[in-house]
Design a protein around this motif. Structure first.
Motif, mmCIF file in Angstrom:
data_model
loop_
_atom_site.group_PDB
_atom_site.id
_atom_site.type_symbol
_atom_site.label_atom_id
_atom_site.label_comp_id
_atom_site.label_asym_id
_atom_site.label_seq_id
_atom_site.Cartn_x
_atom_site.Cartn_y
_atom_site.Cartn_z
ATOM 1 N N LYS A 358 -42.507 27.530 -8.631
ATOM 2 C CA LYS A 358 -41.674 26.215 -9.686
ATOM 3 C C LYS A 358 -43.203 26.105 -11.092
ATOM 4 O O LYS A 358 -44.699 26.570 -10.355
ATOM 5 N N ARG A 359 -42.791 26.035 -11.802
ATOM 6 C CA ARG A 359 -44.011 24.892 -13.007
ATOM 7 C C ARG A 359 -43.788 23.874 -12.866
ATOM 8 O O ARG A 359 -42.618 23.004 -12.854
ATOM 9 N N ARG A 507 -41.528 21.607 -23.764
ATOM 10 C CA ARG A 507 -40.929 22.000 -24.378
ATOM 11 C C ARG A 507 -41.397 23.252 -23.983
ATOM 12 O O ARG A 507 -40.585 24.522 -24.543
ATOM 13 N N LYS A 510 -41.903 23.811 -20.657
ATOM 14 C CA LYS A 510 -40.471 23.740 -19.535
ATOM 15 C C LYS A 510 -40.130 24.132 -17.497
ATOM 16 O O LYS A 510 -40.035 24.117 -17.459
ATOM 17 N N HIS A 512 -40.416 22.835 -13.647
ATOM 18 C CA HIS A 512 -39.354 22.389 -13.042
ATOM 19 C C HIS A 512 -39.477 21.235 -11.931
ATOM 20 O O HIS A 512 -38.724 20.207 -11.634
ATOM 21 N N ASP A 544 -32.625 19.558 -23.990
ATOM 22 C CA ASP A 544 -32.488 20.861 -23.081
ATOM 23 C C ASP A 544 -32.349 21.966 -22.119
ATOM 24 O O ASP A 544 -31.973 20.879 -21.015
ATOM 25 N N ASP A 545 -32.158 23.202 -22.159
ATOM 26 C CA ASP A 545 -31.620 23.844 -20.798
ATOM 27 C C ASP A 545 -32.351 23.881 -19.839
ATOM 28 O O ASP A 545 -31.728 23.360 -18.931
ATOM 29 N N TRP A 546 -33.630 23.470 -19.973
ATOM 30 C CA TRP A 546 -34.424 23.303 -18.605
ATOM 31 C C TRP A 546 -34.825 21.591 -18.212
ATOM 32 O O TRP A 546 -34.783 21.928 -16.622
ATOM 33 N N ASP A 549 -33.263 21.101 -14.316
ATOM 34 C CA ASP A 549 -33.320 22.102 -13.502
ATOM 35 C C ASP A 549 -34.730 21.122 -12.973
ATOM 36 O O ASP A 549 -35.754 21.800 -11.964
ATOM 37 N N CYS A 550 -34.839 20.024 -13.699
ATOM 38 C CA CYS A 550 -36.503 19.780 -13.454
ATOM 39 C C CYS A 550 -36.249 18.309 -12.710
ATOM 40 O O CYS A 550 -35.845 17.108 -13.370
#
Length: 642
Positions: A358-359, A507, A510, A512, A544-546, A549-550
């Motif tokens: 993960k980030r 941004r 992005k 997780h 935002d699309d990310w 899943d965060c």
């Protein structure tokens, strides 16, 4: 939290009418609305309104709302007379710490109150003039007809105004010697306890009690213990705020954090029937274990019945069923894989197995909060192969001793001399810095060069800690949020620029996972502002699309710890990992031995952190779980609506 029969039962132990709001902002607006209503009523009647005013961080949002009402809704203060509670002695009115300056900055410079109707104790008098001045201050209050509304905060000693422990209920405006705890709490404003005046002029308890209406306010977890004493304790000289229990029209206004130790908040089942949701049930069971000194699985029906939890037993019992449910919930909070365990069943784990790696972005309000509060988890994430970014939200430049600046510039000068580099500029800089520091007044804002050097010192330490933890330097982000860069303990309000900086980083990465400081007892307020910046940034990024899943995890540790019933992810640390965390903290050498702003706790941050981590592990052990050396706890943030 919902209760049946919302009536006198839940306030049974409270000796002063107490109102609890979700946050300080909404509470402050209610207080300001009451003041504005009285002012308008008195204006219509052609009478003056007499206000007793307080200073400190507590009433600032009340004053901000009064200013807004004046500018946007035409509230006039032309017929208002004010008397401030107190002032340091001796102190000049233009001093950064002066309450004259405070009141001008927060209120008087922004409204239409005539200057002659403002009264603040005079900190410039000769000592022999003070007794006569205090008698005249009392006389002026009487001549106006007395104070209509008196605003109060409360100190950690229970003082109101500067009426320290031992103040008599009939005391009047006078000179007083400040308690050591009060001076310690004020140390950050004066850049060192040694610079805090030892005395102050204050209205007396009797002066306060003469007001027609008294409103005492408190915000934050740090005030919760003394609020419980003041509201639920016996009246005693040791806690002067308890005298308000005898006032006929006193009210205590709190946010939820400051109210958390009141019986109705902490153990409502002892007062009334409750709607037993999962959160309340877990809190009650953990409390019961600690009260009867038993692990979860040894609680009996009798334990529940004898401690006010019979209706929980009736609804969800027997005890065995409740015990198993809570044991499993607490067990599932414990994980050695804070980033999720790959290729594992994550049904009962706090973090998802995928994606892996993960980030993660770890937000650190100051340049050392990351390792102090979650250093073990940070190191674990790196060791497990996750892409870990650390975002240092502020420079932390005010928390560096002046001597460190001289030491570093002296090093540069000697280095240049050794290698025959441009010596003149370094020597000139060193001379200017030494001259400035020699003439510097306590609390004076540093020059641009000194602030910059102090920021570089803390940045270098953060880089050293990051290297030690295995984080690449390009994954260390120094945001230097503008709200912080005043050179003073008092900061600017959070701005859109601060939020934009946070949005830009999110941004870019992005993530997780986001880790943020939920340690809101920070006495200087920086943690609160930094957390609000993150919350606002998340709202900006909500489409935002990310972000779907965060997960957002809130950590504590620098100033307090999560209660065990609140923890949703508990990361155990071995003795070796705890030692490694300590070494990461030691990289912040400017904060070692004696930090400039230690707050109420005199221990070093690594000592506080280890004690809290070990304490959390011991609590899990006492509840019947595996015995660990230490545990770092986290709570998931699910958004403002939840």
């Amino acid at each position: 939290m919902n209760y049946h029969n919302e009536d006198e039962k839940i306030t049974y132990y409270e000796h002063i009418p107490t109102h609890i709001y979700s946050d300080a902002s909404s509470a402050s607006k209610e207080v300001a609305a009451e003041i504005a209503s009285l002012i308008r009523k008195r204006n219509e009647e052609g009478q003056a309104t007499v206000l007793g005013l307080a200073t400190g961080s507590t009433p600032t949002q009340v004053y901000a709302e009064l200013v807004r009402l004046h500018k946007e809704e035409g509230l006039t203060f032309e017929n208002v007379i004010t008397f401030n509670l107190d002032e340091y002695f001796p102190i000049q009115p233009n001093s950064l710490q002066s309450y004259v300056r405070f009141m001008n900055e927060h209120l008087f410079n922004h409204i239409d109150i005539p200057e002659e109707q403002v009264h603040i104790p005079d900190g410039t008098l000769d000592q022999e003039e003070v007794p006569k001045y205090c008698r005249e201050y009392e006389q002026k209050i009487r001549e106006t007809g007395g104070i209509d509304i008196q605003l109060l905060g409360i100190g950690r000693t229970g003082h109101i105004g500067f009426n320290e422990p031992g103040s008599r209920p009939n005391s009047r405006t006078r000179m007083i010697t400040l308690d050591r705890i009060t001076r310690k709490d004020a140390a950050s404003d004066f850049f060192g306890e040694e610079y805090v005046p030892r005395r102050a002029i204050t209205m007396g308890v009797g002066t306060i009690m003469d007001a027609d209406r008294v409103i005492m306010m408190a915000w934050g977890e740090g005030k919760a213990p003394i609020i419980r004493e003041a509201v639920e304790g016996e009246i005693r000289e040791h806690v002067p705020a308890t005298y308000l229990q005898e006032h006929k029209n006193a009210t205590v206004i709190l946010d939820e954090a400051a109210a958390e130790k009141l019986t109705r908040q902490r153990t409502p089942w002892l007062l009334t029937s409750c709607d037993w949701d999962d959160k309340l049930t877990r809190r009650a069971v953990v409390w019961l274990c600690q009260t009867v000194d038993k692990p979860v699985l040894k609680l009996t029906d009798e334990d529940y019945n004898e401690h006010g939890m019979g209706d929980l037993l009736t609804q969800y019992g027997p005890a065995y069923d409740i015990n198993i449910k809570i044991f499993n919930e607490l067990q599932h909070t414990i994980t050695g894989w804070p980033g999720g365990k790959p290729d594992a069943d994550d049904t009962n784990r706090p973090e998802r197995a995928k994606p892996f790696p993960k980030r993660a972005v770890i937000f650190s309000p100051h340049p050392d909060d990351d390792v102090i509060s979650m250093g073990g988890t940070l190191i674990r994430l790196v060791d497990h192969g996750h892409e870990v970014h650390v975002a240092y939200q502020t420079s932390g430049n005010i928390a560096v001793f002046d001597d460190d600046v001289v030491r570093f510039v002296d090093f540069v000068s000697d280095y240049n001399h050794l290698f025959d580099m441009n010596q003149t500029k370094a020597e000139e800089m060193l001379a200017n810095i030494k001259k400035f520091l020699k003439e510097k007044e306590p609390g004076q804002v540093d020059s641009y060069e000194i602030k910059h050097i102090k920021g570089l010192i803390r940045r270098g330490e953060a880089k050293a800690a990051g290297r030690y933890c295995g984080i690449p330097e390009d994954q260390l982000h120094f945001l230097d949020m503008p709200f912080y860069e005043t050179g003073r303990v008092k900061k600017k309000p959070l701005s859109q620029e601060d939020v934009d900086i946070t949005v830009e980083l999110l941004r870019e990465v992005k993530p997780h996972q986001i880790y943020a400081a939920g340690d809101l007892s920070d006495p200087h307020g920086t943690h609160r502002v930094c957390l609000e910046a993150i919350f606002r940034a998340l709202e900006v990024c909500q489409d935002d699309d990310w972000i779907e899943d965060c997960k957002v995890w809130l950590y504590r540790g620098a100033w307090q710890e999560w209660d065990i019933n609140e923890i949703e992810m508990a990361v155990p640390l071995s003795p070796e990992e705890l030692t490694k965390k300590r070494k990461a903290i030691f990289k912040h050498q400017s904060q070692k031995d004696r930090p400039l702003f230690p707050g109420a706790d005199e221990r070093e941050f690594w000592q506080r952190s280890e004690e809290r981590n070990r304490g959390t592990a011991q609590l899990y052990d006492a509840l019947g779980f595996a015995e660990y050396e230490a545990i770092e706890g986290f709570v998931e943030y699910k958004g403002r609506e939840q």
